[in-house]
Scaffold this motif. Structure first.
Motif, short mmCIF file in Angstrom:
data_model
loop_
_atom_site.label_atom_id
_atom_site.label_comp_id
_atom_site.label_asym_id
_atom_site.label_seq_id
_atom_site.Cartn_x
_atom_site.Cartn_y
_atom_site.Cartn_z
N ILE A 167 2.16 -0.93 9.85
CA ILE A 167 1.16 -0.23 9.04
C ILE A 167 -0.21 -0.24 9.71
O ILE A 167 -0.97 0.73 9.61
CB ILE A 167 1.08 -0.86 7.63
CG1 ILE A 167 2.33 -0.50 6.84
CG2 ILE A 167 -0.17 -0.41 6.88
CD1 ILE A 167 2.37 -1.08 5.44
N VAL A 218 2.57 6.66 7.58
CA VAL A 218 3.27 5.47 7.11
C VAL A 218 4.40 5.83 6.14
O VAL A 218 5.51 5.30 6.24
CB VAL A 218 2.28 4.48 6.45
CG1 VAL A 218 3.04 3.39 5.71
CG2 VAL A 218 1.38 3.87 7.50
N THR A 219 4.14 6.72 5.20
CA THR A 219 5.17 7.04 4.21
C THR A 219 6.39 7.68 4.86
O THR A 219 7.52 7.43 4.46
CB THR A 219 4.62 7.95 3.10
OG1 THR A 219 3.95 9.08 3.69
CG2 THR A 219 3.63 7.19 2.23
N VAL A 250 2.43 6.29 -2.91
CA VAL A 250 3.54 7.17 -3.27
C VAL A 250 3.66 7.33 -4.79
O VAL A 250 3.83 8.44 -5.30
CB VAL A 250 4.86 6.64 -2.67
CG1 VAL A 250 6.07 7.32 -3.31
CG2 VAL A 250 4.88 6.86 -1.17
N THR A 291 0.80 -1.24 0.00
CA THR A 291 0.00 0.00 0.00
C THR A 291 0.82 1.28 0.00
O THR A 291 0.46 2.23 -0.70
CB THR A 291 -0.99 0.00 1.18
OG1 THR A 291 -0.26 -0.13 2.42
CG2 THR A 291 -1.99 -1.13 1.04
N PRO A 292 1.93 1.37 0.76
CA PRO A 292 2.69 2.63 0.69
C PRO A 292 3.23 2.91 -0.70
O PRO A 292 3.25 4.06 -1.14
CB PRO A 292 3.83 2.39 1.70
CG PRO A 292 3.33 1.36 2.63
CD PRO A 292 2.48 0.46 1.78
N TRP A 338 8.33 4.97 6.41
CA TRP A 338 8.99 4.16 5.38
C TRP A 338 10.19 4.87 4.75
O TRP A 338 11.05 4.21 4.17
CB TRP A 338 7.98 3.72 4.32
CG TRP A 338 7.21 2.51 4.77
CD1 TRP A 338 6.58 2.33 5.97
CD2 TRP A 338 7.01 1.30 4.04
NE1 TRP A 338 5.99 1.09 6.02
CE2 TRP A 338 6.24 0.44 4.86
CE3 TRP A 338 7.38 0.86 2.78
CZ2 TRP A 338 5.85 -0.84 4.45
CZ3 TRP A 338 7.00 -0.40 2.36
CH2 TRP A 338 6.24 -1.24 3.20
N PHE A 363 -2.48 6.04 8.80
CA PHE A 363 -1.88 5.77 7.49
C PHE A 363 -1.12 6.98 6.95
O PHE A 363 -0.15 6.81 6.20
CB PHE A 363 -2.96 5.35 6.50
CG PHE A 363 -2.39 4.80 5.22
CD1 PHE A 363 -1.84 3.54 5.17
CD2 PHE A 363 -2.40 5.57 4.06
CE1 PHE A 363 -1.30 3.04 4.00
CE2 PHE A 363 -1.87 5.08 2.88
CZ PHE A 363 -1.31 3.80 2.85
#
Length: 460
Positions: free
Chosen positions: A372, A380-381, A278, A273-274, A384, A377
């Motif tokens: 995650i 999350v990026t 992105v 999902t990330p 990451w 959410f």
């Protein structure tokens, strides 16, 4: 950018000649004392943010150039100072840009006083916003310089990315960090085109076929993926779109077929999902909750899907034993997490042991889905960015991040019995978390990594 010119050194020297030498010595001593007091104050601020816990060994904090409010560098990157003076295209000296950044201890004290006295928040906000903008500008200039070369130096890129990547640069930075896009800019477009075509061929070969051409095991795997895709990040409406779920299904099934040692394991769907968000951010604007890919050009969707597939493959290549039979990689890291928590916070470790709570009961999902499901959410990026900057060292560094994450609630957990702890850890109160809480988790992880990674015997 306006850069104030320095006065010529000869004027300064002539003025010093007219002064009493003892006054000059006193001024130098006062300056050194000020620097030491700032360093000591920064150390005290970090210790205060760690809630006064005592740690074995020594913490070495160097006076490095802070990238942003977290003052962090990647633990896996050489931090030796570069020689020479770097200049940007407009002639601005890099050292001058660094000196324009706010003092570390001053920023930390402002944050601390604002948290303790809400009335001051509105008064301090304009000053803090200005300092944040200055820091962001300097950081952006560094990214631009690293990415603008013919060949990107990945070590420098990792060091910058560890503390966060500007959103509109994130797609290109992630492709480079994962080794999907080559550092050489002349080869980049051709390699991406070839890899995307290779993915399309794989989809045609493995996914776009009838069930008659699949084995029973492959049919069951595809059905499980089809069941899991609608459950992926249920709190974000974007992932409930049928077209998004179909893209996710193709990515996961193709990856599973090409990696028979592990196949598809629940949790891998979260890891895709990330990348999807992105890479779609290159084509869609605004909040993810408002995105729709129904009107997006099919070729763009296909390219995004291919990029997600290859980046997910690169990520999992470094931790494939997390998803093979019995998932030995995760079990090994859970044991390390238990030992690290015991060494850092013995009271909570003893309390969990007395209550019969095993680390595998709550941290397995953390390692399986890389947090995650535990944080909002939108964070999350950013998390990451640090994950991908760690590169091959990520699996071991996850132990420090998860220890920092768990010990955020050390005091609360010590008041709970077994059943209450299980419920608490399954529904952690992170729904209102923002960047500051996440940066605090990463700050503690960095400090503990510095303390223990070079002394593994401490964890025996």
């Amino acid at each position: 950018m306006v850069v104030t010119k320095k006065k010529p050194m000869k004027n300064t020297n002539s003025n010093l000649k007219d002064q009493d030498p003892r006054q000059g010595t006193t001024a130098i001593d006062n300056h050194l004392t000020t620097l030491d007091s700032r360093f000591n104050q920064t150390l005290r601020n970090v210790q205060g943010l760690l809630k006064g816990r005592s740690f074995p060994g020594k913490v070495l904090i160097t006076r490095s150039d802070p990238m942003d409010a977290t003052f962090l560098h990647s633990p896996g990157v050489d931090r030796s100072p570069s020689t020479g003076s770097n200049k940007y295209e407009d002639g601005t000296n890099e050292d001058q840009v660094h000196r324009s950044k706010p003092d570390a201890s001053t920023t930390a004290n402002q944050l601390k006083s604002s948290m303790s006295n809400p009335v001051n928040i509105s008064k301090e906000a304009p000053r803090f916003v200005m300092s944040t903008r200055a820091t962001d500008t300097a950081k952006l200039m560094k990214f631009t310089k690293v990415l603008g070369g013919v060949a990107v130096i990945l070590d420098k890129l990792r060091e910058l990315a560890w503390s966060g990547v500007p959103p509109y640069l994130r797609p290109n930075v992630w492709r480079l960090l994962l080794g999907y896009a080559p550092p050489n800019s002349d080869r980049r477009e051709g390699v991406l085109r070839r890899k995307r075509i290779e993915y399309f061929d794989c989809v045609a070969q493995y996914y776009d076929i009838s069930d008659k051409e699949r084995t029973d095991e492959e049919i069951n795997m595809l059905r499980q993926i089809a069941v899991d895709c609608p459950r992926t990040v249920p709190d974000v409406t974007f992932f409930q779109q049928v077209q998004v779920q179909k893209s996710l299904e193709r990515i996961l099934y193709t990856w599973a077929i090409r990696h028979p040692a592990s196949g598809y394991v629940q949790g891998i769907n979260d890891l895709a999902t990330p990348f999807l968000v992105v890479f779609l951010s290159e084509h869609l604007e605004g909040s993810v909750d408002n995105w729709s890919i129904s009107h997006l050009d099919p070729d763009k969707i296909s390219n995004v899907e291919a990029d997600c597939y290859w980046c997910l493959s690169k990520l999992l290549d470094g931790m494939q034993d997390h998803y093979t039979f019995a998932q030995p990689g995760i079990q090994r890291l859970v044991f390390k997490l238990k030992e690290l928590v015991r060494r850092i916070d013995e009271p909570i470790s003893r309390h969990m042991e007395e209550q019969g709570l095993d680390f595998l009961q709550f941290s397995f999902r953390w390692f399986n889905c890389l947090l995650i499901r535990e944080i909002p959410f939108h964070l999350v990026t950013r998390l990451w960015d640090t994950y991908l900057a760690e590169g091959d060292a990520l699996p071991d560094f996850l132990v420090y991040i998860f220890a920092s994450f768990l010990l955020t609630w050390s005091e609360e957990l010590q008041k709970l019995d077994f059943q209450e702890m299980v419920m608490f850890l399954q529904h952690l109160p992170t729904q209102n978390w923002g960047d500051q809480e996440l940066e605090m988790v990463l700050s503690r992880a960095f400090m503990w990594h510095t303390m223990f990674d070079s002394c593994p015997n401490h964890l025996v």
